[in-house]
Design a protein around this motif. Sequence first.
Motif, PDB file in Angstrom:
ATOM      1  N   TYR A   1      23.239  44.287  50.734  1.00 60.10           N
ATOM      2  CA  TYR A   1      24.573  44.437  50.181  1.00 60.10           C
ATOM      3  C   TYR A   1      25.047  43.153  49.512  1.00 60.10           C
ATOM      4  O   TYR A   1      26.191  43.074  49.085  1.00 60.10           O
TER       5      TYR A   1
ATOM      6  N   VAL B   1      32.851  40.043  52.184  1.00 55.36           N
ATOM      7  CA  VAL B   1      33.606  41.039  51.422  1.00 55.36           C
ATOM      8  C   VAL B   1      35.091  40.703  51.434  1.00 55.36           C
ATOM      9  O   VAL B   1      35.805  40.952  50.459  1.00 55.36           O
TER      10      VAL B   1
ATOM     11  N   GLN C   1      27.217  36.420  47.491  1.00 55.82           N
ATOM     12  CA  GLN C   1      28.443  37.190  47.642  1.00 55.82           C
ATOM     13  C   GLN C   1      28.106  38.550  48.249  1.00 55.82           C
ATOM     14  O   GLN C   1      27.226  39.269  47.766  1.00 55.82           O
TER      15      GLN C   1
ATOM     16  N   HIS D   1      28.947  42.523  49.041  1.00 57.14           N
ATOM     17  CA  HIS D   1      29.612  43.621  48.340  1.00 57.14           C
ATOM     18  C   HIS D   1      29.769  44.805  49.283  1.00 57.14           C
ATOM     19  O   HIS D   1      29.075  44.924  50.295  1.00 57.14           O
TER      20      HIS D   1
ATOM     21  N   GLN E   1      23.329  46.686  46.955  1.00 57.22           N
ATOM     22  CA  GLN E   1      22.934  46.159  45.651  1.00 57.22           C
ATOM     23  C   GLN E   1      21.477  46.459  45.318  1.00 57.22           C
ATOM     24  O   GLN E   1      21.073  46.359  44.162  1.00 57.22           O
TER      25      GLN E   1
END
Length: 452
Positions: A394, A343, A359, A361, A365
């Motif tokens: 995530y 992050v 990636q 977050h 997700q």
Amino acid sequence: MSDPIPNESAGPPGFVVGGVSSDAGKTVATLAIARGLEAAGYTVQPAKAGPDFIDPSHHEALLGRPSRTLDRWLCGDDGLRRNYAHGEGDLCVVEGVMGLYDGDGSSTAKVAETLGLPVVLVVDANAGMESVGATALGFRRYAEHIDRDIEVAGIVAQRAHGGVHERGIREALPESMTYFGRIPPMDDLEIPDRHLGLEMGTETSLDSDALEEAAETLDIEGLAALARVPDPPSSVERESTDRSGRHEVTVAVADDDAFCFRYPATLERFRTLGDLVSFSPVAGDPVPACDAVYLPGGYPELHASQLAAGGTLEELGELATDGLPVLGECGGLMAMSQSLTTVDGDRYEMAGILPADVQMHERFQALDHVELVALEDTLTARRGTTLRGHEFHYSRATLREDVDARFAFEVERGTGITDDRDGLTEYRSLGTYAHVHPESGAFDRFLERLVE
């Protein structure tokens, strides 16, 4: 019920600890109950409704034995009963998931009904007395409303004081509903949380003295007497097609703080049908001599610098390129990718097996029970086979543009990796966002593929 008699084919007598909501304090209540039962001389088998890995880690940290996973979506009714039956001890305490009736795939109420076990309802009594009784009565009557065979036998009052507060709660309960005591409000009974839920039991265990103090305000013998022998499974073992018994194969399982989301039944299945060795990518262990590697989920994002520098993932990438099968679930998928970006924007090289970059977050997700249909023969399923699992992450995986990515599964329910696809494949390896249970047959198939 007093002096319940265990049924070897069904497992130990037990009861379910349900809550009025996700934050009602089920985990603390479950741990306090278990601590009190053990202090009274009972051997307690913990279990957890739903697909969770974190709460069971607190069960195991306290009791020293793995917690059974009970989820109708993942296991089916008979598989759920089998997983319960594999438990040991004098009594089983089942911690619920979310609120008692919440969860379309597998709610706490459905787990209790499938096993035929009574429910102890955890009610947050921090700011109520008569309302605690109204809430408990409403939860009992709702079972009648939806025409389900669910017995809400009584309550544990969470964050309740003694004296007038406790007396008011007792008097508010219907005569037919038992008051099993209270959990006092104590700072030492709070478990820190982060993304994906609470911290793991290996990181933050509750204060032993505080749990013992909480157990003293519970009716431990009343809870023990409530335990009921569950409905037995129709078969002792899950049926497996084309199974010839034990395989002469060895599976290496990643086991450390980055790869800690695995069901006890999965390891049991590996040991039943083959051999199992463990290693730690975080510690930089070399990959053991094996026929395949299993990377379970966990927190690779919290240990990305160690994983990138330790050398294990680099070696694993080389072995996968040479044809060693690697199966990764969620965190395992992330470790099999080309790179992992936190992050904060820090980028770390991963194993480089799969043509994707991951990636992290700040918000999750995906969160759901999932259903996958195999598009081709793969490590965990034959073409056309349906697997049920769970996803909660995530991170997001982005495919490399210069690669023709191959997917093993079409997503019938859930999010997957991209475009209703999951199960990214490369060489003989497979990475998926779905966590599956061995009752799905996925790990039987995994071992069968190694000897085909």
